[in-house]
Design an enzyme around this catalytic site. Sequence first.
Site, PDB file in Angstrom:
ATOM      1  N   HIS A  40       0.822  -1.214   0.000  1.00  0.00           N
ATOM      2  CA  HIS A  40       0.000   0.000   0.000  1.00  0.00           C
ATOM      3  C   HIS A  40       0.860   1.270   0.000  1.00  0.00           C
ATOM      4  CE1 HIS A  40      -3.499   2.530   0.912  1.00  0.00           C
ATOM      5  NE2 HIS A  40      -2.743   3.131   1.802  1.00  0.00           N
TER       6      HIS A  40
ATOM      7  N   HIS B 284       1.887   4.440  -3.020  1.00  0.00           N
ATOM      8  CA  HIS B 284       1.916   5.900  -2.849  1.00  0.00           C
ATOM      9  C   HIS B 284       3.259   6.461  -3.338  1.00  0.00           C
ATOM     10  CE1 HIS B 284      -1.855   6.700  -0.842  1.00  0.00           C
ATOM     11  NE2 HIS B 284      -1.652   5.685  -0.004  1.00  0.00           N
TER      12      HIS B 284
ATOM     13  N   HIS C  50      12.136  12.690  -0.357  1.00  0.00           N
ATOM     14  CA  HIS C  50      12.280  11.302   0.094  1.00  0.00           C
ATOM     15  C   HIS C  50      10.939  10.835   0.671  1.00  0.00           C
ATOM     16  CE1 HIS C  50      16.727  10.934  -0.185  1.00  0.00           C
ATOM     17  NE2 HIS C  50      16.630  12.257  -0.133  1.00  0.00           N
TER      18      HIS C  50
ATOM     19  N   CYS D 222      12.811   4.471   4.146  1.00  0.00           N
ATOM     20  CA  CYS D 222      12.823   5.407   3.020  1.00  0.00           C
ATOM     21  C   CYS D 222      12.905   4.621   1.716  1.00  0.00           C
ATOM     22  CB  CYS D 222      14.009   6.360   3.124  1.00  0.00           C
ATOM     23  SG  CYS D 222      14.129   7.479   1.690  1.00  0.00           S
TER      24      CYS D 222
ATOM     25  N   CYS E 192      15.988   5.801  -0.621  1.00  0.00           N
ATOM     26  CA  CYS E 192      17.307   5.314  -0.181  1.00  0.00           C
ATOM     27  C   CYS E 192      17.350   3.795  -0.073  1.00  0.00           C
ATOM     28  CB  CYS E 192      17.664   5.909   1.188  1.00  0.00           C
ATOM     29  SG  CYS E 192      17.725   7.700   1.196  1.00  0.00           S
TER      30      CYS E 192
ATOM     31  N   CYS F 204       9.299 -13.551   1.764  1.00  0.00           N
ATOM     32  CA  CYS F 204       8.697 -14.886   1.918  1.00  0.00           C
ATOM     33  C   CYS F 204       9.730 -15.985   1.664  1.00  0.00           C
ATOM     34  CB  CYS F 204       7.501 -15.050   0.989  1.00  0.00           C
ATOM     35  SG  CYS F 204       7.867 -14.742  -0.753  1.00  0.00           S
TER      36      CYS F 204
ATOM     37  N   HIS G 265       5.665 -16.387  -5.042  1.00  0.00           N
ATOM     38  CA  HIS G 265       5.556 -16.395  -3.586  1.00  0.00           C
ATOM     39  C   HIS G 265       6.018 -17.753  -3.051  1.00  0.00           C
ATOM     40  CE1 HIS G 265       4.049 -15.300   0.329  1.00  0.00           C
ATOM     41  NE2 HIS G 265       3.182 -16.305   0.353  1.00  0.00           N
TER      42      HIS G 265
END
EC number: 3.4.19.12
Length: 470
Positions: free
Chosen positions: A6, A10, A32, A45, A48, A118, A421
């Site tokens: 999620h 963004h 950042h 971050c 970075c 995983c 996965h």
Amino acid sequence: RYVNGHAKKHYEDAQIPTTNHKKTEKQEKVQHTVCMDCSSYSTYCYRCDDFVVNDTKLGLVQKVREHLQNLENSAFRSDRHRKRKVLENSSLNSKLLKVNGSTTALCATGLRNLGNTCFMNAILQSLSNIQQFCCYFKELPAVELRNGKTAGRRTYHTRSQGDNNVSLVEEFRKTLCALWQGSQTAFSPESLFYVVWKIMPNFRGYQQQDAHEFMRYLLDHLHLELQGGFNGVSRSVILQENSSLSSSNKCCINGASTVVTAIFGGILQNEVNCLICGTESRKFDPFLDLSLDIPSQFRNKRTKNQESGPICTLRDCLRSFTDLEELDETELYMCHKCKKKQKSTKKFWIQKLPKVLCLHLKRFHWTAYLRNKVDTYVEFPLRGLDMKCYLLEPENSGPESCLYDLAAVVVHHGSGVGSGHYTAYAAHEGRWFHFNDSTVTLTDEETVVKAKAYILFYVERQAKSGSDKL
């Protein structure tokens, strides 16, 4: 950052260049995008690709931490506790087991996914269910890695800290101890992953990695650290005191024996015969696992109309590994008698079997442009894998010493090595569990045998006195 990417979305949306507003180079440098874990309060971050230990001049990061802590101590906490109780009661059947008529809690603990980790979680859960191996680490004395001013403080790790005072063995020990304490809350292996970043540069970042490659690096580094000890204390002393592990163990990889080689270590005999003069060359190679090809005749995916076709078995893969093979033109053998490279044959024998036989099925193959996955189902036994016919000297082995029972299976779901996965199935005290990162569920043998195995862990069957009821 953990749930469905999620926060990462963004960040990615913020990277879309805008044509209307041109940013100066100075403005670009200070942008950042960070996110904070609401449980551990560590800040990460994306730009970075690292955890952040510093703060802004106004102390904004610390203010967010304090705000989250206040929420934890407020009415929100009791409300969330009430909701959690309702959820736990509704999923009571999945969390409670009926054993011999009495109800017991599900004792297995999941591992949080730290962002495509995983591959690590599946290996850790598998190793935690190999009893001899796991018990050795859990019984090691704890090592205090921080002292002085930093003692007792929560640290927010970062690769750039320059702190070399890390111990893979210690963090591995703490992780194993956390996995079978009966906690319903998933354990976060952040400290272990931080050490992995420090000492295994190949696994830095948050892209998907190969579980088998990680397992080999992990075992190799545990082996090296156990040989050298930590803070001047040799861990191998405990191995010397444990006669059940050190007795009859002659497999040493890169130096002295450790619990890694005592349990996973075996020896192969590699025979090469020159087809021109007949000269035979023999070489002994120690191994921690065997990588098996899936025979080419089984690699094509079967359609619905071909369901009755031959099924690939683990025995087919083992036979392909040990059968006599003529080396092709690219692998000519340097014959010492002929004094030049000649056509030759190669054959493997197992000179010494390990206590835990780790079998890796080669599901990923390089083509001219990409790496393909072999999605063929390979049939494998849950009990009684007989390795006697692959031994160099089978007559020297007892009737039970070559039989192995399955302890854990790592499965890769998806089509590519850089995606997909990993989950694991493992047996614990006679019951099978499915480990899918934070989620642990009870499963059955029928589900396990249907899995498209990637790595199989077989444990040597212990010789029993009297009749064998298995």
